[in-house]
Every structure is written in structure tokens, then in C-alpha cells.
Design an enzyme around this catalytic site. Structure first.
Site, short mmCIF file in Angstrom:
data_model
loop_
_atom_site.label_atom_id
_atom_site.label_comp_id
_atom_site.label_asym_id
_atom_site.label_seq_id
_atom_site.Cartn_x
_atom_site.Cartn_y
_atom_site.Cartn_z
N ASN A 72 0.87 -1.18 0.00
CA ASN A 72 0.00 0.00 0.00
C ASN A 72 0.90 1.23 0.00
O ASN A 72 1.51 1.56 1.01
CB ASN A 72 -0.90 -0.03 1.25
CG ASN A 72 -1.75 1.22 1.39
OD1 ASN A 72 -1.79 2.06 0.49
ND2 ASN A 72 -2.42 1.34 2.53
N LYS A 129 0.08 4.23 -0.20
CA LYS A 129 -0.55 5.39 0.45
C LYS A 129 -0.35 6.64 -0.42
O LYS A 129 -0.33 6.52 -1.64
CB LYS A 129 -0.03 5.56 1.89
CG LYS A 129 -0.21 4.25 2.69
CD LYS A 129 0.04 4.40 4.16
CE LYS A 129 -0.15 3.05 4.85
NZ LYS A 129 -0.01 3.12 6.31
N HIS A 152 -9.48 1.04 4.92
CA HIS A 152 -8.21 1.24 5.63
C HIS A 152 -8.45 2.15 6.84
O HIS A 152 -9.25 3.08 6.77
CB HIS A 152 -7.16 1.84 4.70
CG HIS A 152 -5.78 1.78 5.28
ND1 HIS A 152 -5.35 2.66 6.24
CD2 HIS A 152 -4.76 0.91 5.07
CE1 HIS A 152 -4.11 2.34 6.58
NE2 HIS A 152 -3.73 1.29 5.89
N GLU A 181 -6.79 4.50 8.01
CA GLU A 181 -6.53 5.92 7.78
C GLU A 181 -7.74 6.59 7.14
O GLU A 181 -7.97 7.79 7.31
CB GLU A 181 -5.26 6.07 6.91
CG GLU A 181 -4.01 5.74 7.73
CD GLU A 181 -2.82 5.29 6.92
OE1 GLU A 181 -2.83 5.40 5.68
OE2 GLU A 181 -1.86 4.79 7.55
N GLU A 226 -5.03 -5.00 10.53
CA GLU A 226 -3.99 -3.99 10.76
C GLU A 226 -4.24 -3.25 12.07
O GLU A 226 -5.05 -2.31 12.09
CB GLU A 226 -3.97 -2.99 9.61
CG GLU A 226 -3.71 -3.60 8.24
CD GLU A 226 -3.19 -2.55 7.27
OE1 GLU A 226 -2.08 -2.75 6.76
OE2 GLU A 226 -3.86 -1.54 7.04
N GLY A 281 2.84 2.28 10.72
CA GLY A 281 3.77 3.39 10.56
C GLY A 281 4.52 3.75 11.82
O GLY A 281 5.14 4.80 11.91
N SER A 332 3.73 -2.17 10.18
CA SER A 332 5.19 -2.21 10.33
C SER A 332 5.81 -3.54 9.92
O SER A 332 6.80 -3.99 10.51
CB SER A 332 5.60 -1.84 11.77
OG SER A 332 5.19 -0.51 12.06
P1 13P Z 1 3.20 0.35 7.57
O1 13P Z 1 3.70 -0.92 6.97
O2 13P Z 1 3.89 1.58 7.07
O3 13P Z 1 3.12 0.26 9.06
O4 13P Z 1 1.67 0.52 7.07
C1 13P Z 1 0.81 -0.54 7.19
C2 13P Z 1 -0.43 -0.20 6.45
O5 13P Z 1 -1.21 0.64 6.86
C3 13P Z 1 -0.68 -0.89 5.18
O6 13P Z 1 -1.96 -0.66 4.72
#
Ligand code: 13P
Length: 250
Positions: free
Chosen positions: A11, A13, A98, A100, A169, A175, A212
């Protein structure tokens, strides 16, 4: 146990320009010529890159998927992108729900509508769920993720099982560099799978872990019995590192 092909998705982002995205996809294809035996590989660039990345990966076994879609097919929805629009770029699926996006206002109802719209248009769906640190510390993780899964899968039929994957997740691991332990991730992924059982063929659906994931921890996480792959954020922006994670899934 059903034979579940591991799936590793990157992803991206809101990262990379369109040109950088094509370069990243091209570098990934060079890292994994012919893909990786026994692993499904996916990249999820921003909307603006889908067509270019799909073109760059044509003929290469890396699927291109979006990061969300709108549930309506068309109309007065400024800034939104429909499932058919995504499909028209050459992309074959989308992430939905997601954390976010949920943090920015996407509700369980919106997630369900988007899952339905994506499947109706012929897109594969990576459905996300996960709890906050407060919820984990309050012992609410299982009830929360089960609620998220039930709300989204309520619109899915059993025969659509192979058209979706579920990514667990934990928000506190995204992150932050703070990964769930393999035991923790396994426990909740098993709960996610159990929650899916009321709606789809839970034994056959891929459950991914995200939060992560990196080249160092990927093998241990994906080695758990109920973890069938990874949804990778930051580490997917490096072609060599992401390729290492893909190989770890094999
Ligand atoms: P990270 O791998 O940067 O922690 O992000 C995970 C994520 O949100 C994937 O959708």
C-alpha cells in the site's frame, strides 16, 4: 485446511509522483522477474498512477489495485473515483476500509457499500480492520474487529470468498515501527477468520497482517497458521525490500 495462496500487497498510500510510481513498479518487476512462485503480489498506488503502473507491469504477475473506491457508479461526487473508473485503468482490485480512511470519517456502512460496489464492478477487495491502542488495552480487540468484519461481510456472499482478502492492521502498529508480535497477530487473525465464518468460506479466505511489516519480521509473521500474507505500507516503497517480503511469503 484449505490451500490459501499467500498474498503480499504494497500500500503506497499518498507517496510517489506518477513517474516515481512507474519507476518503483519497474524496479519491483526487475527484482522479481516472473513474479514469485506460490505468492500473489499486489501493489496499490495512488489513483493518479494506476494506469501508468498497470501499463508498466503489463505481462508481469504483479496485480495493481487502488486504495479505495466510492460506492456510487457516477454522479456529483467531486473528487471521488468509482469502481468502474479503477477497472478501466487496468487495475483489478482495491483496498477498502483502511484505518486511515476510517479515521477520516469512513463508517462501517460506507465500507460495506464500497465493498459491494467493488465486487459488483468485478474488482478484488482487500478489506481492512483493526483496533486502536486504547481498544487493545481495554481488552476490546476481538469484539471490535469482529464487528468491523461482520459489518463489511454482511453484503458478501459465500461464493465471493475468492474475490476478497481481509487485512488485520492494528492501528497502533501502522507506521510506528511497533509490530504486533507473531503470537498477537496470529491470535487476532484467527479471530478475524472466525468472524468471517458466518458470511463466507472462512477456511478459504486469505487473512493478511499489516502494521510495520518489514524484511526482518515478515517471515515470522507470515509463518503463523492464520496469517496468509501481508499488507505492507512504508516497506513497500523500496523495491528490493518489498521483494524480500514477497520471497518470505513463499
Ligand atoms: P506500515 O507498513 O507503514 O506500518 O503501514 C501498514 C499499512 O497501513 C498498510 O496498509
Amino acid at each position: 485446511m484449505a490451500d490459501r495462496t499467500p498474498l503480499v500487497a504494497g500500500n503506497w498510500k499518498m507517496n510517489t509522483t506518477p513517474a516515481e510510481g512507474v519507476a518503483l513498479a519497474t524496479a519491483l518487476a526487475a527484482e522479481l522477474p516472473g513474479g514469485q512462485d506460490g505468492v500473489e503480489i499486489v501493489v496499490c498506488p495512488p489513483f493518479t498512477h494506476l494506469e501508468g503502473v498497470a501499463a508498466a507491469l503489463e505481462g508481469h504477475p504483479v496485480a495493481v489495485m487502488a486504495q479505495t473506491i466510492h460506492d456510487q457508479a457516477k454522479g456529483a461526487h467531486t473528487g471521488e473515483v468509482s469502481a468502474a473508473m479503477v477497472l478501466g485503468t487496468g487495475a483489478t482490485g482495491t483496498i477498502i476500509g483502511h484505518s486511515e480512511r476510517r479515521a477520516a470519517g469512513e463508517t462501517d456502512e460506507m465500507v460495506a457499500a464500497r465493498v459491494r460496489a467493488a465486487l459488483d464492478a468485478g474488482l478484488f477487495v482487500i478489506l481492512c480492520c483493526g483496533e486502536s491502542l486504547e481498544q487493545r488495552e481495554a481488552g476490546e480487540t476481538e469484539a471490535w474487529v469482529k464487528g468491523q468484519v461482520a459489518a463489511a461481510l454482511g453484503v458478501v456472499t459465500r461464493d465471493e470468498t475468492d474475490r476478497l482478502a481481509i487485512a488485520y492492521e492494528p492501528i497502533w502498529a501502522i507506521g510506528t515501527g511497533k509490530t504486533a508480535t507473531p503470537e498477537m497477530a496470529q491470535e487476532t487473525c484467527a479471530q478475524v477468520r472466525a468472524a468471517a465464518a458466518g458470511f463466507i468460506d472462512a477456511d478459504a479466505v486469505r487473512v493478511l497482517y499489516g502494521g510495520s511489516v518489514n524484511a526482518d519480521n515478515a517471515a515470522q509473521l507470515m509463518g503463523q497458521p492464520d496469517i496468509d500474507g501481508a499488507l505492507v505500507g512504508g516497506a513497500s516503497l523500496d523495491a528490493a525490500g518489498f521483494a524480500t517480503i514477497v520471497r518470505a511469503a513463499a
